[in-house]
Design a protein around this motif. Structure first.
Motif, PDB file in Angstrom:
ATOM      1  N   ARG A  38       8.742   3.115  -1.422  1.00 52.53           N
ATOM      2  CA  ARG A  38       7.445   2.490  -1.658  1.00 52.53           C
ATOM      3  C   ARG A  38       6.410   3.580  -1.959  1.00 52.53           C
ATOM      4  O   ARG A  38       6.540   4.723  -1.522  1.00 52.53           O
ATOM      5  CB  ARG A  38       7.012   1.704  -0.418  1.00 52.53           C
ATOM      6  CG  ARG A  38       5.716   0.924  -0.598  1.00 52.53           C
ATOM      7  CD  ARG A  38       5.250   0.309   0.710  1.00 52.53           C
ATOM      8  NE  ARG A  38       3.992  -0.387   0.533  1.00 52.53           N
ATOM      9  CZ  ARG A  38       3.255  -0.873   1.514  1.00 52.53           C
ATOM     10  NH1 ARG A  38       3.642  -0.738   2.775  1.00 52.53           N
ATOM     11  NH2 ARG A  38       2.115  -1.485   1.262  1.00 52.53           N
ATOM     12  N   HIS A  39       5.385   3.211  -2.706  1.00 54.84           N
ATOM     13  CA  HIS A  39       4.279   4.137  -2.972  1.00 54.84           C
ATOM     14  C   HIS A  39       3.558   4.520  -1.674  1.00 54.84           C
ATOM     15  O   HIS A  39       3.840   3.982  -0.601  1.00 54.84           O
ATOM     16  CB  HIS A  39       3.286   3.500  -3.948  1.00 54.84           C
ATOM     17  CG  HIS A  39       2.744   2.193  -3.450  1.00 54.84           C
ATOM     18  ND1 HIS A  39       1.815   2.100  -2.427  1.00 54.84           N
ATOM     19  CD2 HIS A  39       3.020   0.918  -3.811  1.00 54.84           C
ATOM     20  CE1 HIS A  39       1.530   0.842  -2.197  1.00 54.84           C
ATOM     21  NE2 HIS A  39       2.261   0.097  -3.013  1.00 54.84           N
ATOM     22  N   GLY A  40       2.608   5.429  -1.788  1.00 50.16           N
ATOM     23  CA  GLY A  40       1.902   5.921  -0.610  1.00 50.16           C
ATOM     24  C   GLY A  40       0.764   5.030  -0.161  1.00 50.16           C
ATOM     25  O   GLY A  40       0.513   3.953  -0.721  1.00 50.16           O
ATOM     26  N   VAL A  41       0.054   5.481   0.873  1.00 50.14           N
ATOM     27  CA  VAL A  41      -1.062   4.729   1.446  1.00 50.14           C
ATOM     28  C   VAL A  41      -2.116   4.475   0.371  1.00 50.14           C
ATOM     29  O   VAL A  41      -2.539   5.395  -0.338  1.00 50.14           O
ATOM     30  CB  VAL A  41      -1.693   5.503   2.621  1.00 50.14           C
ATOM     31  CG1 VAL A  41      -2.919   4.780   3.144  1.00 50.14           C
ATOM     32  CG2 VAL A  41      -0.666   5.695   3.736  1.00 50.14           C
ATOM     33  N   ARG A  42      -2.535   3.239   0.264  1.00 53.68           N
ATOM     34  CA  ARG A  42      -3.485   2.824  -0.769  1.00 53.68           C
ATOM     35  C   ARG A  42      -4.667   2.105  -0.151  1.00 53.68           C
ATOM     36  O   ARG A  42      -4.635   1.684   1.010  1.00 53.68           O
ATOM     37  CB  ARG A  42      -2.796   1.892  -1.761  1.00 53.68           C
ATOM     38  CG  ARG A  42      -2.181   0.679  -1.082  1.00 53.68           C
ATOM     39  CD  ARG A  42      -1.916  -0.466  -2.033  1.00 53.68           C
ATOM     40  NE  ARG A  42      -1.192  -1.561  -1.414  1.00 53.68           N
ATOM     41  CZ  ARG A  42      -1.737  -2.477  -0.602  1.00 53.68           C
ATOM     42  NH1 ARG A  42      -3.021  -2.413  -0.288  1.00 53.68           N
ATOM     43  NH2 ARG A  42      -0.991  -3.452  -0.081  1.00 53.68           N
ATOM     44  N   SER A  43      -5.706   1.930  -0.951  1.00 53.48           N
ATOM     45  CA  SER A  43      -6.818   1.068  -0.564  1.00 53.48           C
ATOM     46  C   SER A  43      -6.400  -0.393  -0.754  1.00 53.48           C
ATOM     47  O   SER A  43      -5.404  -0.679  -1.426  1.00 53.48           O
ATOM     48  CB  SER A  43      -8.046   1.387  -1.410  1.00 53.48           C
ATOM     49  OG  SER A  43      -7.723   1.291  -2.786  1.00 53.48           O
TER      50      SER A  43
END
Length: 402
Positions: A38-43
């Motif tokens: 999964r992609h990283g921490v996002r808004s």
């Protein structure tokens, strides 16, 4: 006094055993690793905190535009990549230092800005100062590896999908009831001026109007994104007084994660949905496992839906420290390693690889590699699955989409 030459024999024997390859017991080798993460921490995503979700206090402001990886998320991805580089070097897949040979490493991301950015930040941490290629389709186009249903595959039957979801969940109402405690906990955290905080339609799952997808209505649909935003606040490193307005603990967030993960019980984990979500990715994995020219490390950067669907196809549960079961963590992913035995036979080992929630919060260069066991194909202490049997399992699990 003269010394007998025989005093040297034990030392010489030890040296010969160490130095002569033929006397050492051959060990299995790790030939390559495929990692879907999964992609990283996002808004927060647009609409993830619906306008109807009323609270007594405003939501915290974010340092990144909506739906994008944050600066802290970038730092956590770089740290994760450092930990992965160490693990891969220990396994003998890639060297610990220097720029990997271009043919030994492939990074491919979905075409959304947050996945492309995640691949870029990961590459920076994996090999600082090296110009690693990060491949992807143009922004705004659909990549079948990550979002196949958006391409309206002709074999997809929304009616069969609904039937599969109903069998898997027991129905949308039953799914909601199983998460009643988590939904109530979310209401207490929101501390809204009226009850309920997030008015929602009755629970229901149905084919979308165009017949190409699935629509979910009800409390799970309304609350899933809100629960994820609270976890993202913690992972972003916000002061605990701002995370859930100071009304949550790490343990609370893990429990609320089950509400977020419930969404995948509709869109990713039912067998029919998993088959269509994963068929193109399974083709990529299969090619990597059988092609002698495949890269030593193939990294695919997508979304939580992708990780959840692959776990479903494999028949495994995933859980990182600090997260609910089957709630894929930012940066978390499923790793598939091709192992060659000394006699030339090949097998597969699986892990769920993720930073803990606490390590994401502090951007610590650490990751847990949690072994995954395939029921009916779990041989030895290292839980290996012979390659032909593994490939057959993938074929059967995605047959509906073929």
């Amino acid at each position: 006094m003269s010394l007998s030459p025989f005093w040297m024999l034990p030392a010489l024997a030890g040296l010969l055993c160490t130095a002569t390859p033929g006397l050492a017991r051959p060990q299995p080798s790790t030939e390559r690793v495929i990692l879907l993460m999964r992609h990283g921490v996002r808004s927060p995503l647009d609409g993830e905190v619906p306008a109807g979700t009323r609270t007594r206090h405003p939501w915290p402001r974010w340092t990144a535009p909506a739906e994008q990886v944050t600066p802290h998320g970038a730092a956590a991805l770089r740290a994760l990549a450092q930990a992965d580089r160490r693990w891969l070097a220990t396994a003998g897949v890639l060297p610990i230092q220097g720029c990997p040979a271009p043919e030994s490493l492939r990074i491919w991301t979905n075409s959304s800005p947050r996945t492309i950015a995640s691949g870029t930040y990961y590459a920076q941490g994996f090999a600082p100062g090296c110009a690693l290629a990060v491949g992807h389709k143009p922004v705004g186009t659909t990549d079948a590896l990550f979002e196949p249903l958006n391409l309206h595959p002709p074999r997809f039957d929304a009616g069969k999908a609904v039937e599969s979801i109903q069998r898997y969940t027991g129905g949308a109402g039953a799914l909601t009831e199983r998460h009643r405690a988590g939904l109530a906990m979310l209401e207490r955290v929101l501390a809204c001026p009226a009850t309920p905080c997030s008015p929602a339609a009755p629970s229901a799952v149905a084919a979308s109007a165009d017949g190409h997808g699935i629509d979910l209505a009800g409390p799970i649909r309304a609350a899933s994104g809100t629960a994820q935003v609270l976890m993202l606040q913690y992972l972003e490193g916000l002061p605990m007084a701002q995370v859930g307005w100071g009304r949550v603990s790490p343990a609370t967030l893990a429990q609320l994660g089950a509400v977020h993960g419930a969404l995948f019980d509709v869109f990713s984990r039912p067998p029919y949905m998993a088959a269509f979500q994963m068929a193109p990715t399974v083709d990529r994995i299969t090619h990597d496992l059988i092609d002698d020219h495949a890269p030593a490390f193939d990294l695919l950067v997508g979304h939580d839906t992708n990780v959840a669907a692959l776990a479903a196809v494999l028949g495994v549960a995933v859980q990182a420290p600090g997260f609910a079961e089957n709630d894929p963590s930012p940066g978390g992913g499923i790793a598939i390693a091709l192992i060659r035995a000394p006699d030339g036979t090949k097998a597969v080992r699986l892990w769920y690889r993720s930073q803990s929630a606490a390590d994401i919060r502090t951007a610590r260069a650490s990751a847990a590699w949690i072994p995954l066991r395939l029921a009916g194909c779990d041989e030895g202490a290292e839980h290996r699955c012979p390659l032909p049997r593994f490939l057959k399992r993938l074929e059967i699990a995605t047959a509906a989409a073929r």
